[in-house]
Design an enzyme around this catalytic site. Structure first.
Site, PDB file in Angstrom:
ATOM      1  N   ASN A 210       0.852  -1.204   0.000  1.00  0.00           N
ATOM      2  CA  ASN A 210       0.000   0.000   0.000  1.00  0.00           C
ATOM      3  C   ASN A 210       0.882   1.246   0.000  1.00  0.00           C
ATOM      4  OD1 ASN A 210       0.572   0.758   2.867  1.00  0.00           O
ATOM      5  ND2 ASN A 210      -0.378  -1.237   3.224  1.00  0.00           N
ATOM      6  N   PHE A 323      -4.259   2.929  15.025  1.00  0.00           N
ATOM      7  CA  PHE A 323      -4.610   3.953  14.051  1.00  0.00           C
ATOM      8  C   PHE A 323      -5.752   3.419  13.203  1.00  0.00           C
ATOM      9  CE2 PHE A 323      -1.714   7.642  13.619  1.00  0.00           C
ATOM     10  CZ  PHE A 323      -1.017   7.438  14.799  1.00  0.00           C
ATOM     11  N   LYS A 337     -13.924   0.354  15.776  1.00  0.00           N
ATOM     12  CA  LYS A 337     -12.652  -0.376  15.692  1.00  0.00           C
ATOM     13  C   LYS A 337     -11.973  -0.443  17.065  1.00  0.00           C
ATOM     14  CE  LYS A 337     -11.032  -0.024  11.552  1.00  0.00           C
ATOM     15  NZ  LYS A 337     -10.419   0.496  10.331  1.00  0.00           N
ATOM     16  N   LYS A 341     -11.295  -4.109  18.667  1.00  0.00           N
ATOM     17  CA  LYS A 341      -9.919  -4.585  18.899  1.00  0.00           C
ATOM     18  C   LYS A 341      -9.522  -4.467  20.364  1.00  0.00           C
ATOM     19  CE  LYS A 341      -8.363  -3.455  14.233  1.00  0.00           C
ATOM     20  NZ  LYS A 341      -7.235  -3.739  13.342  1.00  0.00           N
TER      21      LYS A 341
HETATM   22  O1  C5P Z   1      -8.626  -2.822  10.953  1.00  0.00           O
HETATM   23  P1  C5P Z   1      -7.669  -1.810  10.473  1.00  0.00           P
HETATM   24  O2  C5P Z   1      -6.629  -2.349   9.533  1.00  0.00           O
HETATM   25  O3  C5P Z   1      -8.279  -0.530   9.940  1.00  0.00           O
HETATM   26  O4  C5P Z   1      -6.907  -1.358  11.810  1.00  0.00           O
HETATM   27  C1  C5P Z   1      -5.860  -0.453  11.798  1.00  0.00           C
HETATM   28  C2  C5P Z   1      -5.032  -0.582  13.029  1.00  0.00           C
HETATM   29  O5  C5P Z   1      -4.745  -1.956  13.299  1.00  0.00           O
HETATM   30  C3  C5P Z   1      -3.688   0.065  12.859  1.00  0.00           C
HETATM   31  O6  C5P Z   1      -3.266   0.486  14.138  1.00  0.00           O
HETATM   32  C4  C5P Z   1      -2.824  -1.064  12.340  1.00  0.00           C
HETATM   33  O7  C5P Z   1      -1.455  -0.855  12.607  1.00  0.00           O
HETATM   34  C5  C5P Z   1      -3.375  -2.257  13.088  1.00  0.00           C
HETATM   35  N1  C5P Z   1      -3.321  -3.507  12.339  1.00  0.00           N
HETATM   36  C6  C5P Z   1      -2.496  -4.534  12.748  1.00  0.00           C
HETATM   37  N2  C5P Z   1      -2.476  -5.734  12.085  1.00  0.00           N
HETATM   38  C7  C5P Z   1      -3.259  -5.928  11.021  1.00  0.00           C
HETATM   39  C8  C5P Z   1      -4.103  -4.907  10.563  1.00  0.00           C
HETATM   40  C9  C5P Z   1      -4.112  -3.715  11.250  1.00  0.00           C
HETATM   41  O8  C5P Z   1      -1.762  -4.354  13.745  1.00  0.00           O
HETATM   42  N3  C5P Z   1      -3.228  -7.068  10.381  1.00  0.00           N
END
Ligand code: C5P
Length: 411
Positions: A210, A323, A337, A341
């Site tokens: 990305n 984030f 979120k 989480k």
């Molecule tokens: O669910 P989403 O990807 O939007 O969540 C974003 C947050 O979760 C960010 O803090 C990102 O660093 C963390 N994240 C993570 N592992 C993943 C996906 C997201 O730690 N596989």
């Protein structure tokens, strides 16, 4: 690299004899790697020429509030936004009085009023003027508004008297200014940060990734280090320099990132997940470069582990900050979120159409249980310092509650 490297220091010079020391101060700030812009009052220009400070700072000196050309180039609001810190040295009795009143009748007071970065004054004046209750009341009021006061020093004065009122020496001012960034808010604590994108291999030469530049995560790591924390930065592939005093671990994929985090998470007090982790990876990585043959091809993707949720679910989880990069319904999505989480705090920002990813500026909406704060659009370094200050507050708050709870429990 040191704390002042790359920092935007706006130096205000008011009209006092000590203005001659500003020239040396500008030189020393630049020697530390700071970027310096100077705003002079009309009085200051009676003591030292703008040309001197322009040559030393490498930037045009600003002095007019109501000048069309000057405002068009960089007006008082842009100057205030540009600053990581505003230091007025020397600050005269009159300037201090006007600052205390919140006046905006010249460029320097207008900039100070518009500035949301830390502001410091270094007073320099005759001893009696300094000791006068009017000045002392103004200084007390400024301190109450979190304006920092550096000095003055005691000693022999230009007017022949001896007493408090001398401007601090340039090296003392540089040290004091450095202290504005080295807040100590996280001294003695360990912070683990993830940053950058991850790359998920398709075959030996291709991957899914990305647009994350890693800038926000690196700025957070630097801000946490400046706040006194011992910082470990687990970084996806980016082209950024490692911040001073930060231990960096390079990883490629989400899986690598998860392993690196798992290895260190037990040793951290705060976990800040800034990385843009790929949600999916190719289910199988081809051993050889895929050849093109059919008109279409389908990639089967497998879900990556959620690193942040995994850390938050640990029995002895650190204070967790996530984030949320959102294109729409920022608040609702971010709040949801945070709960899903189970993280202590979530910082949400808009992405897409030039916002958020791979840009120098960002804005955040931060949510935690029972509270929220907006951190308006500014450069990522400044934003990271504001976020780290907020994280430190919430972290200490939670920490103190746990200590009080445990004390009650054992009583
Ligand atoms: O669910 P989403 O990807 O939007 O969540 C974003 C947050 O979760 C960010 O803090 C990102 O660093 C963390 N994240 C993570 N592992 C993943 C996906 C997201 O730690 N596989």
């Amino acid at each position: 690299m040191n704390t002042l490297t790359g920092k935007h220091i706006l130096l205000g010079v008011a009209g006092g004899i000590a203005a001659y020391k500003s020239a040396e101060l500008v030189r020393q700030l630049r020697a530390q790697g700071a970027r310096v812009r100077v705003v002079m009052t009309a009085g200051a220009q009676e003591f030292i020429t703008p040309l001197t400070l322009q040559a030393l700072s490498g930037n045009p000196v600003h002095s007019e509030l109501l000048d069309r050309d000057a405002e068009a180039a960089m007006g008082h609001i842009e100057l205030a936004r540009w600053a990581d810190a505003l230091l007025v040295a020397p600050a005269t009795a009159d300037f201090i009085a006007r600052l205390q009143q919140g006046r905006a009748d010249d460029l320097l007071t207008a900039v100070a009023l518009a500035c949301d970065a830390p502001v410091a004054v270094a007073p320099a004046m005759n001893r009696a003027m300094w000791e006068n209750p009017a000045t002392q009341a103004n200084i007390t009021a400024l301190k109450a508004r979190s304006i920092h006061v550096f000095g003055p020093a005691p000693g022999k004065q230009a007017c022949g008297e001896v007493g408090p009122g001398r401007l601090l020496e340039p090296e003392q001012l540089v040290t004091a200014l450095t202290g504005l960034f080295e807040t100590g808010a996280l001294s003695g604590y360990r912070v683990l940060v993830t940053a950058g994108p991850t790359r998920e291999a398709i075959d030996p030469v291709r991957y899914i990734s990305n647009h994350s530049s890693g800038r926000m995560g690196y700025a957070v790591a630097r801000a946490a280090s400046e706040a006194g924390a011992e910082v470990v930065l687990v970084s996806g592939p980016v082209s950024l320099d490692t911040p001073e005093r930060v231990t960096r671990i390079d990883v490629i994929s989400a899986d690598d990132m998860q392993h690196a985090v798992q290895e260190r998470v037990a040793d951290c007090d705060i976990f800040i997940a800034v990385a843009a982790v790929a949600d999916y990876r190719p289910g199988q990585v081809a051993a050889n470069k895929l050849k093109k043959s059919a008109d279409q091809m389908t990639l089967v993707l497998a879900r990556n582990p959620d690193i942040l949720a995994g850390v938050a679910a640990l029995p002895d989880a650190p204070f967790t900050v996530g984030f949320a990069a959102e294109t729409d319904a920022i608040e609702d999505n971010a709040r949801a979120k945070r709960v899903a989480k189970s993280v202590d705090m979530i910082a949400a920002n808009r992405v897409g159409k030039g916002a958020g990813f791979d840009t120098p500026d960002n804005a955040l909406q931060v949510y935690w249980q029972g509270g929220e704060q907006v951190l308006p659009l500014t450069d990522k370094a400044k934003l990271a310092r504001q976020l780290v200050a907020l994280i430190a507050q919430r972290f200490h708050d939670k920490h103190n509650k746990v200590i009080r709870f445990n004390a009650k429990d054992s009583a």
